[in-house]
Scaffold this motif. Structure first.
Motif, mmCIF file in Angstrom:
data_model
loop_
_atom_site.group_PDB
_atom_site.id
_atom_site.type_symbol
_atom_site.label_atom_id
_atom_site.label_comp_id
_atom_site.label_asym_id
_atom_site.label_seq_id
_atom_site.Cartn_x
_atom_site.Cartn_y
_atom_site.Cartn_z
ATOM 1 N N LYS A 263 0.807 -1.196 -0.051
ATOM 2 C CA LYS A 263 0.087 -0.025 0.098
ATOM 3 C C LYS A 263 0.821 1.254 -0.065
ATOM 4 O O LYS A 263 0.312 2.398 -0.430
ATOM 5 N N GLY A 264 2.166 1.212 0.429
ATOM 6 C CA GLY A 264 2.885 2.679 0.828
ATOM 7 C C GLY A 264 3.873 2.521 -0.487
ATOM 8 O O GLY A 264 4.656 3.300 -0.550
ATOM 9 N N SER A 265 3.714 1.641 -1.574
ATOM 10 C CA SER A 265 4.778 1.864 -2.666
ATOM 11 C C SER A 265 4.378 2.812 -3.699
ATOM 12 O O SER A 265 3.181 3.006 -4.087
ATOM 13 N N GLY B 101 -0.905 2.310 -6.811
ATOM 14 C CA GLY B 101 -2.144 2.735 -7.383
ATOM 15 C C GLY B 101 -2.760 1.725 -8.345
ATOM 16 O O GLY B 101 -3.937 1.765 -8.963
ATOM 17 N N ALA B 102 -2.160 0.388 -8.328
ATOM 18 C CA ALA B 102 -2.728 -0.736 -9.286
ATOM 19 C C ALA B 102 -4.115 -1.021 -8.992
ATOM 20 O O ALA B 102 -4.969 -1.329 -9.757
ATOM 21 N N PRO B 103 -4.495 -1.211 -7.539
ATOM 22 C CA PRO B 103 -5.903 -1.921 -7.310
ATOM 23 C C PRO B 103 -6.862 -0.934 -7.981
ATOM 24 O O PRO B 103 -7.851 -1.275 -8.660
ATOM 25 N N LYS B 104 -6.774 0.735 -7.826
ATOM 26 C CA LYS B 104 -7.662 1.431 -8.042
ATOM 27 C C LYS B 104 -7.808 1.528 -9.496
ATOM 28 O O LYS B 104 -8.875 1.695 -10.190
ATOM 29 N N LEU B 105 -6.587 1.339 -10.386
ATOM 30 C CA LEU B 105 -6.595 1.258 -11.732
ATOM 31 C C LEU B 105 -6.803 -0.015 -12.174
ATOM 32 O O LEU B 105 -7.102 -0.167 -13.481
ATOM 33 N N GLY B 106 -7.079 -1.053 -11.722
ATOM 34 C CA GLY B 106 -7.116 -2.507 -12.107
ATOM 35 C C GLY B 106 -6.016 -3.021 -12.790
ATOM 36 O O GLY B 106 -6.240 -3.731 -13.714
ATOM 37 N N VAL C 20 7.557 -16.761 -14.041
ATOM 38 C CA VAL C 20 7.769 -16.228 -12.708
ATOM 39 C C VAL C 20 6.900 -14.919 -12.386
ATOM 40 O O VAL C 20 6.663 -14.034 -13.459
ATOM 41 N N VAL C 21 6.040 -15.097 -11.521
ATOM 42 C CA VAL C 21 4.952 -14.000 -11.156
ATOM 43 C C VAL C 21 5.684 -13.413 -9.752
ATOM 44 O O VAL C 21 6.042 -14.185 -9.123
ATOM 45 N N LYS C 22 5.839 -11.926 -9.936
ATOM 46 C CA LYS C 22 6.511 -11.195 -8.984
ATOM 47 C C LYS C 22 5.353 -10.169 -8.442
ATOM 48 O O LYS C 22 4.495 -9.758 -9.129
ATOM 49 N N HIS C 23 5.662 -9.634 -7.335
ATOM 50 C CA HIS C 23 4.968 -8.743 -6.620
ATOM 51 C C HIS C 23 5.536 -7.583 -6.400
ATOM 52 O O HIS C 23 5.072 -6.371 -5.499
ATOM 53 N N ARG C 24 6.774 -7.517 -6.377
ATOM 54 C CA ARG C 24 7.773 -6.326 -6.290
ATOM 55 C C ARG C 24 8.444 -5.979 -7.724
ATOM 56 O O ARG C 24 8.297 -6.800 -8.319
#
Length: 198
Positions: A73-75, A80-85, A109-113
């Motif tokens: 959330k602080g990145s 902004g990704a959730p709001k923009l889909g 590879v799926v990454k979250h960072r």
């Protein structure tokens, strides 16, 4: 012991970031991807890499599960990704661009960072396949490309960046990024590179 191998890692070349019809299509990054012909150069590099026996091809993408539980959330990069889909796993946006051929057996590879080494299966897959050399390219130069170079260097991999198949939000940002990682990797071009094992 198996002989050491090489991989060509294609970084974040997903529809959300590089497709002309995607959310970044008309952004500064999208303009650079088109101006530098990054998709065509990457496709040619993939074909060259596949022509070398035993050389792996891998695809890295950003992706978040339903509800974005992994999204920080602080990145400044991802919040902004959730709001923009954006970057929603299972959606068109997280699919690799259709111009880039994927095959069964490719490393995925799926990454979250930003870094594909952080909390992913990348290193386990590289070690299982005795990979010692990483060729890489993708978007953006100042984010994932830099992260791969620095993290791979510190894990004792040899890294070669295909500079002409990378793009940032401006030519200046791309050049600055390549300059800052030049001590940690070698650079080549998609035209000149000779893919081989260590």
């Amino acid at each position: 012991m198996d002989a050491p191998r090489s991989i060509y890692l294609v970084l974040d070349m997903q529809n959300d970031l590089v497709h002309a019809d995607g959310p970044s299509g008309k952004s500064p990054l999208g303009e650079q991807v088109q101006a530098r012909q990054v998709l065509a150069k990457t496709a040619r590099a993939i074909a060259k890499a596949r022509a070398v026996g035993g050389l792996l091809v891998g695809f890295v993408r950003v992706g978040f599960s339903e509800g974005y539980p992994e999204c920080p959330k602080g990145s400044q990069v991802f919040s902004g990704a959730p709001k923009l889909g954006l970057f929603k796993l299972g959606s068109w946006g997280t699919e690799i661009h259709p111009d880039l051929e994927q095959k069964a057996g490719d490393i995925q590879v799926v990454k979250h960072r930003v870094s594909p080494f952080y909390s992913t299966t990348l290193e386990a897959q590289l070690r299982a396949n005795n990979v010692r050399r990483i060729y890489c390219s993708g978007v953006s130069t100042q984010a994932v490309v830099q992260a791969v170079v620095r993290d791979a260097h510190d894990r004792d991999y040899e890294v070669i960046v295909l500079e002409d198949a990378c793009a940032a939000h401006s030519l200046e940002e791309h050049a600055n990024s390549m300059g800052s990682i030049s001590r940690f990797c070698r650079t080549d071009t998609t035209e000149a590179v000779v893919f081989c094992h260590p």
